[in-house]
Design an enzyme around this catalytic site. Structure first.
Site, PDB file in Angstrom:
ATOM      1  N   PHE A 151       0.813  -1.228   0.000  1.00  0.00           N
ATOM      2  CA  PHE A 151       0.000   0.000   0.000  1.00  0.00           C
ATOM      3  C   PHE A 151       0.837   1.265   0.000  1.00  0.00           C
ATOM      4  CE2 PHE A 151       0.859  -0.041   4.572  1.00  0.00           C
ATOM      5  CZ  PHE A 151       1.005   1.322   4.841  1.00  0.00           C
ATOM      6  N   LYS A 175      -0.967  -6.859  -9.383  1.00  0.00           N
ATOM      7  CA  LYS A 175      -1.969  -7.054  -8.319  1.00  0.00           C
ATOM      8  C   LYS A 175      -1.641  -6.010  -7.258  1.00  0.00           C
ATOM      9  CE  LYS A 175      -2.908  -8.358  -4.634  1.00  0.00           C
ATOM     10  NZ  LYS A 175      -3.407  -7.377  -3.614  1.00  0.00           N
ATOM     11  N   ARG A 179      -5.866  -1.426  -0.800  1.00  0.00           N
ATOM     12  CA  ARG A 179      -6.117  -0.165  -0.094  1.00  0.00           C
ATOM     13  C   ARG A 179      -5.890   1.042  -0.999  1.00  0.00           C
ATOM     14  NH1 ARG A 179      -2.466  -2.321   4.686  1.00  0.00           N
ATOM     15  NH2 ARG A 179      -3.932  -3.803   5.553  1.00  0.00           N
ATOM     16  N   SER A 228       5.245  -6.980   3.309  1.00  0.00           N
ATOM     17  CA  SER A 228       5.758  -7.301   4.644  1.00  0.00           C
ATOM     18  C   SER A 228       6.519  -8.632   4.620  1.00  0.00           C
ATOM     19  CB  SER A 228       4.588  -7.377   5.620  1.00  0.00           C
ATOM     20  OG  SER A 228       3.698  -8.380   5.201  1.00  0.00           O
ATOM     21  N   CYS A 283       9.520   1.640   3.663  1.00  0.00           N
ATOM     22  CA  CYS A 283      10.384   0.520   4.047  1.00  0.00           C
ATOM     23  C   CYS A 283      11.803   1.004   4.303  1.00  0.00           C
ATOM     24  CB  CYS A 283      10.383  -0.544   2.965  1.00  0.00           C
ATOM     25  SG  CYS A 283      11.149   0.037   1.465  1.00  0.00           S
ATOM     26  N   GLU A 384       8.320  -4.080  13.411  1.00  0.00           N
ATOM     27  CA  GLU A 384       8.311  -3.030  12.391  1.00  0.00           C
ATOM     28  C   GLU A 384       7.018  -2.240  12.615  1.00  0.00           C
ATOM     29  OE1 GLU A 384       7.489  -4.080   8.290  1.00  0.00           O
ATOM     30  OE2 GLU A 384       8.577  -2.334   7.579  1.00  0.00           O
TER      31      GLU A 384
HETATM   32  P1  NAD Z   1       1.449  -6.623   2.917  1.00  0.00           P
HETATM   33  O1  NAD Z   1       2.474  -7.675   3.019  1.00  0.00           O
HETATM   34  O2  NAD Z   1       0.303  -6.664   3.877  1.00  0.00           O
HETATM   35  O3  NAD Z   1       0.783  -6.611   1.466  1.00  0.00           O
HETATM   36  C1  NAD Z   1       1.569  -6.613   0.287  1.00  0.00           C
HETATM   37  C2  NAD Z   1       0.773  -7.251  -0.840  1.00  0.00           C
HETATM   38  O4  NAD Z   1       0.514  -8.624  -0.509  1.00  0.00           O
HETATM   39  C3  NAD Z   1      -0.585  -6.612  -1.085  1.00  0.00           C
HETATM   40  O5  NAD Z   1      -0.831  -6.587  -2.467  1.00  0.00           O
HETATM   41  C4  NAD Z   1      -1.557  -7.520  -0.360  1.00  0.00           C
HETATM   42  O6  NAD Z   1      -2.825  -7.535  -0.953  1.00  0.00           O
HETATM   43  C5  NAD Z   1      -0.889  -8.887  -0.466  1.00  0.00           C
HETATM   44  N1  NAD Z   1      -1.124  -9.739   0.718  1.00  0.00           N
HETATM   45  C6  NAD Z   1      -1.315  -9.324   2.004  1.00  0.00           C
HETATM   46  N2  NAD Z   1      -1.446 -10.398   2.812  1.00  0.00           N
HETATM   47  C7  NAD Z   1      -1.312 -11.495   2.052  1.00  0.00           C
HETATM   48  C8  NAD Z   1      -1.337 -12.899   2.308  1.00  0.00           C
HETATM   49  N3  NAD Z   1      -1.517 -13.380   3.539  1.00  0.00           N
HETATM   50  N4  NAD Z   1      -1.169 -13.738   1.280  1.00  0.00           N
HETATM   51  C9  NAD Z   1      -0.974 -13.274   0.031  1.00  0.00           C
HETATM   52  N5  NAD Z   1      -0.945 -11.957  -0.284  1.00  0.00           N
HETATM   53  C10 NAD Z   1      -1.106 -11.073   0.707  1.00  0.00           C
HETATM   54  O7  NAD Z   1       2.216  -5.212   3.008  1.00  0.00           O
HETATM   55  P2  NAD Z   1       1.581  -3.769   3.121  1.00  0.00           P
HETATM   56  O8  NAD Z   1       1.024  -3.592   4.496  1.00  0.00           O
HETATM   57  O9  NAD Z   1       0.709  -3.475   1.961  1.00  0.00           O
HETATM   58  O10 NAD Z   1       2.905  -2.887   2.949  1.00  0.00           O
HETATM   59  C11 NAD Z   1       3.755  -2.545   4.012  1.00  0.00           C
HETATM   60  C12 NAD Z   1       4.902  -3.523   4.118  1.00  0.00           C
HETATM   61  O11 NAD Z   1       5.639  -3.562   2.909  1.00  0.00           O
HETATM   62  C13 NAD Z   1       5.908  -3.121   5.190  1.00  0.00           C
HETATM   63  O12 NAD Z   1       6.317  -4.281   5.862  1.00  0.00           O
HETATM   64  C14 NAD Z   1       7.047  -2.521   4.391  1.00  0.00           C
HETATM   65  O13 NAD Z   1       8.305  -2.558   5.028  1.00  0.00           O
HETATM   66  C15 NAD Z   1       7.023  -3.372   3.183  1.00  0.00           C
HETATM   67  N6  NAD Z   1       7.679  -2.720   2.056  1.00  0.00           N
HETATM   68  C16 NAD Z   1       8.894  -3.174   1.681  1.00  0.00           C
HETATM   69  C17 NAD Z   1       9.564  -2.560   0.653  1.00  0.00           C
HETATM   70  C18 NAD Z   1      10.920  -3.036   0.226  1.00  0.00           C
HETATM   71  O14 NAD Z   1      11.384  -2.575  -0.793  1.00  0.00           O
HETATM   72  N7  NAD Z   1      11.579  -3.921   0.943  1.00  0.00           N
HETATM   73  C19 NAD Z   1       8.980  -1.478  -0.023  1.00  0.00           C
HETATM   74  C20 NAD Z   1       7.723  -1.057   0.373  1.00  0.00           C
HETATM   75  C21 NAD Z   1       7.074  -1.689   1.414  1.00  0.00           C
END
Ligand code: NAD
Length: 499
Positions: A151, A175, A179, A228, A283, A384
């Site tokens: 998101f 995909k 949000r 995440s 992140c 985090e």
């Molecule tokens: P998230 O892991 O909840 O969601 C990421 C994606 O995965 C979304 O498209 C979501 O719909 C999908 N998803 C969520 N739960 C899932 C599940 N159980 N099974 C399959 N798909 C699922 O992350 P978020 O809350 O949208 O984003 C924040 C997180 O992303 C933080 O942990 C942040 O550190 C990380 N992030 C990392 C980087 C990087 O480059 N390392 C960059 C941006 C964000």
């Protein structure tokens, strides 16, 4: 308020899909629902993949000259729609408009890098590797790529992936996070307007079942994931078990070291921006400051002043420096982590738990928060938090500070503030972290380097975008050839040739 239904984007056009489940989209600054996404059904997913597979047959054969013409045009269109894209980001994510424009700028850099794809795909040639034999290698697309995005960067993270995957000859299914779905739809329209053939870039909305479907679908060849850590690990393990190439970027807990020889005013300015910018939902945000030696008390006082001065408001407000956090659940989790730290003896120097914006009390507000004397076993240190919360810990030496960073399970980003080149060198050589800043708090690599963390911040071998992105989205071929004249023919040899 009218609730907009956000469709998928298949084969060059909006598509309602057949799924009946929906997910609400909210404006975090007001708490009001503004839209809903229709979640894809299994048949929607099959349809998108079939279209992408068919489109990949011709797109992978389109000349580099034609691909770059489209990418240049796409770059111009994204640049011309910065205001519109930023407004969509702020409406669904909450970040301030200037920051939303900043993320689009970083995305544009990746498109610009992708415009140079002919140079990046030149391959290698060895003349006369053996007598009368030449060897050359080049790279071809992997096929159908799915990108699953978080998101917190509704435009930048999709642009870390799609231009690279498409420039290298793949088709791409995005995909996005449910949000923040709207910016992805505008990107799809801009790709179409740029002349990208239908089916090369598609948007499929969905929940975890849809992600599971992408990870196990036999016609998907590669997965790029950013999100995440628990989901990144799941995506990597499931995708690779199903024979796919996977890069899965996860979460972070980024530490910055502040040495007593640093310019503390400069360090405090940058720490505040790195901790509270985008409400800490980056992140690469700094969430832990390690104050070394006698830097601590002066630093905490200076960061306190900055934290109290941050202008928190609706992201559309011209003066806003920080907006709300993404959901009520995120806000409540932050409150409970900060409360637990305070109850366990940490020093709550700036308390943003009850912050609110008058007239927008239903928004998901959380003010900049500084917690000093955080213990390593507190959730404020372990988790985090992904919010505007800066924890301060103390060590006696730079070596102890480096050791602390290395004992953390994450390894995304880190920074040091110092005027000592020797300590900076010790730091960058010693930390087990992928992206490192020296007097630079948020060291996101430029597009012609690649982005990626170590340890629990990245599952898979390849970093994203830049040269490693080219490698991730392509497979190598090596050709060994000989064209003997009849008189040069030698018989087949039964030993390993050495001529
Ligand atoms: P998230 O892991 O909840 O969601 C990421 C994606 O995965 C979304 O498209 C979501 O719909 C999908 N998803 C969520 N739960 C899932 C599940 N159980 N099974 C399959 N798909 C699922 O992350 P978020 O809350 O949208 O984003 C924040 C997180 O992303 C933080 O942990 C942040 O550190 C990380 N992030 C990392 C980087 C990087 O480059 N390392 C960059 C941006 C964000």
């Amino acid at each position: 308020m009218t609730i907009t239904t956000i469709p998928h984007f298949f084969n060059g056009a909006e598509h309602p899909g057949t799924g009946t489940d929906t997910e609400g989209v909210f404006n975090p600054a007001t708490g009001a629902q503004t839209g809903e996404v229709r979640l894809a059904s299994p048949s929607d997913l099959d349809q998108a993949v079939a279209i992408a597979k068919e489109a990949a047959k011709s797109w992978g054969d389109v000349s580099l000259a034609k691909r770059t013409t489209i990418l240049f045009k796409f770059r111009e269109l994204v640049a011309a729609h910065v205001d519109e894209l930023a407004a969509l980001i702020t409406a669904e994510h909450g970040k301030v408009l200037s920051d939303a424009k900043g993320e689009i700028g970083r995305g544009l850099e990746v498109i610009e890098f992708a415009c140079g794809i002919p140079q990046l795909l030149k391959g290698e040639y060895s003349d006369q590797a053996s007598t009368g034999i030449d060897v050359f290698s080049y790279r071809q697309p992997v096929g159908v790529v799915a990108g699953i995005t978080p998101f917190n960067f509704p435009v930048m993270v999709p642009l870390w992936m799609a231009p690279m995957a498409i420039a290298t000859g793949n088709t791409f299914i995005l995909k996005p996070s449910g949000r923040v779905p709207s910016a992805a739809m505008l990107l799809a329209k801009l790709f179409k307007q740029a002349g990208l053939p239908d089916g090369v870039f598609q948007v499929l909305h969905g929940n975890r079942e849809v992600v599971q479907g992408l990870l196990t679908h036999p016609d998907i060849d590669a997965i790029s994931f950013v999100g995440s850590t628990p989901v990144a690990k799941l995506v990597h393990d499931t995708g690779t078990a199903h024979g796919k190439r996977v890069q899965a970027l996860g979460g972070a807990k980024n530490h910055a070291i502040i040495l007593p020889d640093a310019d503390l005013d400069n360090a405090a300015d940058h720490l505040a921006a790195a901790a509270f910018g985008s409400a800490g939902q980056r992140c690469m945000a700094i969430s832990v400051a390690i104050a070394v030696g006698d830097a601590a008390d002066a630093l905490v006082a200076k960061v306190k002043d900055r934290a109290e001065a941050v202008r928190v408001a609706d992201g559309t407000h011209p003066d806003a420096e920080m907006g709300p956090v993404i959901t009520k659940a995120a806000q409540q989790k932050m409150r409970s982590i900060v409360t637990a730290a305070a109850e366990s003896g940490a020093d709550l120097v700036v308390d943003g738990r009850e912050f609110t914006v008058p007239g927008q009390e239903d928004g998901y507000w959380f003010g900049p928060t500084v917690i000093d004397k955080v213990d390593f076993d507190m959730d404020a240190y372990q988790e985090e938090i992904f919010g505007p919360v800066l924890s301060v810990v103390r060590t006696e030496t730079v070596e102890e500070a480096i050791e602390l960073i290395n004992s953390n399970p994450y390894g995304n980003g880190t920074a040091i503030f110092t005027s000592s080149g020797a300590n900076a060198r010790k730091f960058h050589r010693g930390v087990h972290v992928g992206m490192i800043g020296i007097n630079v708090p948020v060291p996101v690599p430029v597009a012609y380097h690649s982005f990626g963390g170590w340890k629990d911040s990245l599952f898979g071998d390849k970093h994203i975008y830049g040269p490693e992105g080219v490698s991730f989205y392509t497979r190598a071929k090596v050709i060994t050839e000989r064209w003997p004249e009849p008189k040069q023919r030698t018989g087949a040899s039964y030993n390993f040739p050495t001529n």
